[in-house]
Structures are given as C-alpha cells and as structure tokens.
Motif scaffolding. Structure first.
Motif, mmCIF file in Angstrom:
data_model
loop_
_atom_site.group_PDB
_atom_site.id
_atom_site.type_symbol
_atom_site.label_atom_id
_atom_site.label_comp_id
_atom_site.label_asym_id
_atom_site.label_seq_id
_atom_site.Cartn_x
_atom_site.Cartn_y
_atom_site.Cartn_z
ATOM 1 N N GLY A 1 31.544 -44.509 -12.116
ATOM 2 C CA GLY A 1 31.719 -45.307 -13.322
ATOM 3 C C GLY A 1 33.083 -45.970 -13.330
ATOM 4 N N PRO A 2 33.864 -45.749 -14.384
ATOM 5 C CA PRO A 2 35.195 -46.366 -14.443
ATOM 6 C C PRO A 2 36.237 -45.669 -13.574
ATOM 7 C CG PRO A 2 34.841 -44.991 -16.362
ATOM 8 C CD PRO A 2 33.540 -45.000 -15.602
ATOM 9 N N LEU A 3 35.916 -44.526 -13.017
ATOM 10 C CA LEU A 3 36.890 -43.771 -12.220
ATOM 11 C C LEU A 3 36.869 -44.242 -10.771
ATOM 12 C CD1 LEU A 3 36.197 -40.157 -13.566
ATOM 13 C CD2 LEU A 3 38.064 -41.698 -14.227
ATOM 14 N N THR A 4 38.040 -44.559 -10.252
ATOM 15 C CA THR A 4 38.186 -45.005 -8.877
ATOM 16 C C THR A 4 39.346 -44.253 -8.225
ATOM 17 O OG1 THR A 4 39.822 -46.755 -9.286
ATOM 18 C CG2 THR A 4 37.502 -47.316 -9.660
ATOM 19 N N ALA A 5 39.600 -44.556 -6.950
ATOM 20 C CA ALA A 5 40.723 -43.934 -6.248
ATOM 21 C C ALA A 5 42.041 -44.204 -6.958
ATOM 22 C CB ALA A 5 40.777 -44.448 -4.807
ATOM 23 N N GLY A 6 42.113 -45.324 -7.690
ATOM 24 C CA GLY A 6 43.341 -45.643 -8.418
ATOM 25 C C GLY A 6 43.647 -44.683 -9.549
ATOM 26 N N ASN A 7 42.653 -43.905 -9.990
ATOM 27 C CA ASN A 7 42.882 -42.913 -11.037
ATOM 28 C C ASN A 7 43.382 -41.585 -10.496
ATOM 29 O OD1 ASN A 7 40.184 -44.551 -12.166
ATOM 30 N ND2 ASN A 7 41.766 -44.190 -13.690
ATOM 31 N N LEU A 8 43.363 -41.425 -9.177
ATOM 32 C CA LEU A 8 43.840 -40.200 -8.548
ATOM 33 C C LEU A 8 45.252 -40.402 -8.000
ATOM 34 C CD1 LEU A 8 40.550 -39.301 -6.693
ATOM 35 C CD2 LEU A 8 41.628 -37.900 -8.465
ATOM 36 N N PRO A 9 46.044 -39.328 -7.923
ATOM 37 C CA PRO A 9 47.419 -39.477 -7.443
ATOM 38 C C PRO A 9 47.474 -39.930 -5.991
ATOM 39 C CG PRO A 9 47.098 -37.354 -8.531
ATOM 40 C CD PRO A 9 45.737 -37.956 -8.342
ATOM 41 N N ALA A 10 48.407 -40.824 -5.691
ATOM 42 C CA ALA A 10 48.687 -41.139 -4.295
ATOM 43 C C ALA A 10 49.230 -39.873 -3.637
ATOM 44 C CB ALA A 10 49.707 -42.270 -4.201
ATOM 45 N N PRO A 11 48.945 -39.660 -2.367
ATOM 46 C CA PRO A 11 49.360 -38.400 -1.735
ATOM 47 C C PRO A 11 50.852 -38.140 -1.773
ATOM 48 C CG PRO A 11 48.552 -39.978 -0.102
ATOM 49 C CD PRO A 11 48.180 -40.516 -1.440
ATOM 50 N N ASP A 12 51.675 -39.202 -1.657
ATOM 51 C CA ASP A 12 53.119 -38.978 -1.664
ATOM 52 C C ASP A 12 53.629 -38.527 -3.030
ATOM 53 O OD1 ASP A 12 52.774 -41.385 -2.981
ATOM 54 O OD2 ASP A 12 54.295 -42.456 -1.840
ATOM 55 N N LYS A 13 52.809 -38.693 -4.077
ATOM 56 C CA LYS A 13 53.181 -38.202 -5.403
ATOM 57 C C LYS A 13 52.930 -36.704 -5.557
ATOM 58 C CE LYS A 13 54.245 -42.294 -6.971
ATOM 59 N NZ LYS A 13 55.671 -42.657 -7.268
ATOM 60 N N LEU A 14 52.159 -36.138 -4.623
ATOM 61 C CA LEU A 14 51.854 -34.710 -4.676
ATOM 62 C C LEU A 14 52.782 -33.888 -3.777
ATOM 63 C CD1 LEU A 14 47.952 -34.921 -4.642
ATOM 64 C CD2 LEU A 14 49.480 -34.643 -6.607
ATOM 65 N N GLY A 15 53.428 -34.547 -2.856
ATOM 66 C CA GLY A 15 54.379 -33.822 -2.007
ATOM 67 C C GLY A 15 54.623 -34.554 -0.708
ATOM 68 N N PRO A 16 55.802 -34.362 -0.106
ATOM 69 C CA PRO A 16 56.099 -34.979 1.186
ATOM 70 C C PRO A 16 55.098 -34.529 2.243
ATOM 71 C CG PRO A 16 58.087 -34.031 0.196
ATOM 72 C CD PRO A 16 56.923 -33.541 -0.613
ATOM 73 N N GLY A 17 54.620 -35.475 3.010
ATOM 74 C CA GLY A 17 53.702 -35.140 4.089
ATOM 75 C C GLY A 17 52.247 -35.012 3.679
ATOM 76 N N TRP A 18 51.944 -35.144 2.387
ATOM 77 C CA TRP A 18 50.548 -35.091 1.953
ATOM 78 C C TRP A 18 49.829 -36.367 2.406
ATOM 79 C CZ3 TRP A 18 47.888 -32.237 -2.327
ATOM 80 C CH2 TRP A 18 48.481 -30.983 -2.563
ATOM 81 N N LYS A 19 48.524 -36.232 2.707
ATOM 82 C CA LYS A 19 47.703 -37.363 3.120
ATOM 83 C C LYS A 19 46.333 -37.280 2.450
ATOM 84 C CE LYS A 19 49.804 -37.488 7.744
ATOM 85 N NZ LYS A 19 49.546 -37.399 9.215
ATOM 86 N N THR A 20 45.702 -38.432 2.299
ATOM 87 C CA THR A 20 44.302 -38.414 1.876
ATOM 88 C C THR A 20 43.441 -38.014 3.073
ATOM 89 O OG1 THR A 20 44.045 -40.771 2.369
ATOM 90 C CG2 THR A 20 44.633 -40.165 0.105
ATOM 91 N N TYR A 21 42.234 -37.523 2.770
ATOM 92 C CA TYR A 21 41.369 -36.997 3.832
ATOM 93 C C TYR A 21 39.938 -37.427 3.568
ATOM 94 C CZ TYR A 21 38.804 -33.513 6.606
ATOM 95 O OH TYR A 21 37.955 -32.887 7.484
ATOM 96 N N ALA A 22 39.340 -38.109 4.541
ATOM 97 C CA ALA A 22 37.936 -38.506 4.428
ATOM 98 C C ALA A 22 37.068 -37.340 4.874
ATOM 99 C CB ALA A 22 37.662 -39.738 5.278
#
Length: 250
Positions: free
Chosen positions: A71-92
């Motif tokens: 619906g209205p929720l997209t990847a833009g509503n989730l934190p970018a990985p660098d906002k969660l910690g150094p070295g964090w990455k998204t994962y498919a």
C-alpha cells in the motif's frame, strides 16, 4: 535482532508484534474420501480478520514473489542501513521453503497484515498469558538487513487505519512482552521502556538472542529485531535507532 519481527507468535519482533462478528462462510474445496465417503466442505470466513491475537485461518500464501511495497508503505519508510549502525547493509532475502516466502530480488516485501502482526507477538512464554483482542493493521512491510557482523536483522512496519488502533496494538504488544518472563521456549528481558518506544531482549531456548526495538508513532508501529551475540549490551544502541525508525513512520 531479526524481526522475528520482528523479532516475537514468537518467531521474531517484527513477525508474529478486536473480537470479530460471526463471519459468513462460503464452501471451499468439497471433497470425498476414496471416492465414496463425502467429507464436509472446508469453510473459510469471508469477512476481514479483526483480531491480531488470533492466528490466521490460513498461513500467508507463498505462491509468487511478494511485492516490494505494501500500500502506502515503501522502502522509503524504512531506515537506511547507515542510520542503524556503521557497516549495516540491506539484504535481498532469497526466501525459500523453510522461510515460507519466495524472494523478490529486493530487500523489502509486503506481508499479510494479519499474519505479520500475529507472528510479531511473543509465544512460548513461561509467564502468565495476556488475553484480549488486538487490532489488525491495514498494511505490513518488512525490510531485511545485515549488521556490520553480517548478522541478520529485520524491520517490520505495521500501518493501522488510525492512531488509536496503532496505540492499542502497541499497548497489547508491550503487555505481552512484559508478561513473557523467563524459562519458557521464549524468555524476554526488558532493557528500557518509554511512552512510545521500548527495547527488550528475546532469547529462544537453545537458539539465538535478539534485540527487540519497538516504536509507535501516529498510525504506525515499527518493530526492529536484530541478532546479537551481546544483546544485553545494546540498550544505548537501541535508543539511537529510535529516531531513524520514527522518521519513516509518518
């Protein structure tokens, strides 16, 4: 922590996190046994589910890759990985039979709202059960991450029809987490709690421990779960990610 969302029924926090009127029914799959003995038709409710504390009649279907948006929720509503910690990455996440879904080649996927909100709740606890119905969200979106240590983490967004329903689900979620206790299949230890955010450690018997961050803002509840080898030392880190979660919650 992996939302198990995760995180938390307690598969993760971000994945379990109102009494319905008598539903109307329609026949599904009339069958016979050995071609001779009639079997009563299986029936399913035709009304929308209204209680997140009750498991779905059917599990989430995994017949095709899920959409990346809900619906209205997209990847833009989730934190970018660098906002969660150094070295964090998204994962498919590729998914698979054991995971219960088919990968869609991206790091976000739509969840069935009832299934996701039910799975996010803790289960297998030794503490006194908390009863009462919980609202079902209108939309659910999950995002998969890997920490700097390459450990899995999951964020789950539950968007409700209004802020009152989001607050009711969040209150029920927190009540169940606090009552879970220790010594069962799942043990929960609270690290800190504020009015609209909290952090706990989920430990599954003979398995991993997760840091479980939960936030409510407006009509949205966010649950972030990350696997950690030292979960009880993550209280300060958890506070730093609350603004990152809130930023996409509307």
């Amino acid at each position: 922590m992996s939302v198990v969302l995760v995180g938390c029924s307690s598969n993760s926090a971000a994945e379990q996190p109102a009494s319905s009127p008598a539903p109307s029914h329609s026949p599904i799959i009339p069958t016979t046994v050995s071609g001779t003995v009639p079997v009563p038709p299986t029936t399913l409710p035709t009304s929308n589910p209204t209680d997140a504390a009750v498991p779905p009649v059917l599990p989430e279907q995994a017949t095709a890759p899920p959409p990346a948006n809900a619906g209205p929720l997209t990847a833009g509503n989730l934190p970018a990985p660098d906002k969660l910690g150094p070295g964090w990455k998204t994962y498919a996440d590729p998914g698979g039979a054991e995971a219960g879904f088919i990968g869609n080649n991206t790091w976000t996927r739509r969840r069935d709202p009832h299934q996701a909100s039910y799975e996010a709740l803790p289960s297998g606890c030794a503490g006194q059960p908390v009863n009462g119905s919980l609202p079902v969200p209108a939309y659910a979106l999950t995002g998969s991450y890997r920490t700097a240590e390459a450990l899995p983490a999951t964020a789950l967004l539950l968007r409700f029809s209004n802020s009152d329903r989001a607050a009711a689900y969040y209150a029920g979620y927190q009540a169940r987490m606090k009552a879970c206790g220790s010594g069962g299949d799942l043990s929960v230890k609270q690290l800190w709690a504020e009015t609209a955010a909290a952090t706990a450690v989920r430990t599954y018997a003979g398995a991993e421990s997760y840091v479980d961050v939960s936030v409510v803002k407006g009509a949205t509840v966010a649950l972030l779960a990350t696997t950690s080898s030292k979960p009880e030392q993550q209280a300060d880190w958890a506070r730093t990610v609350v603004p990152a979660l809130e930023a996409g919650m509307g």
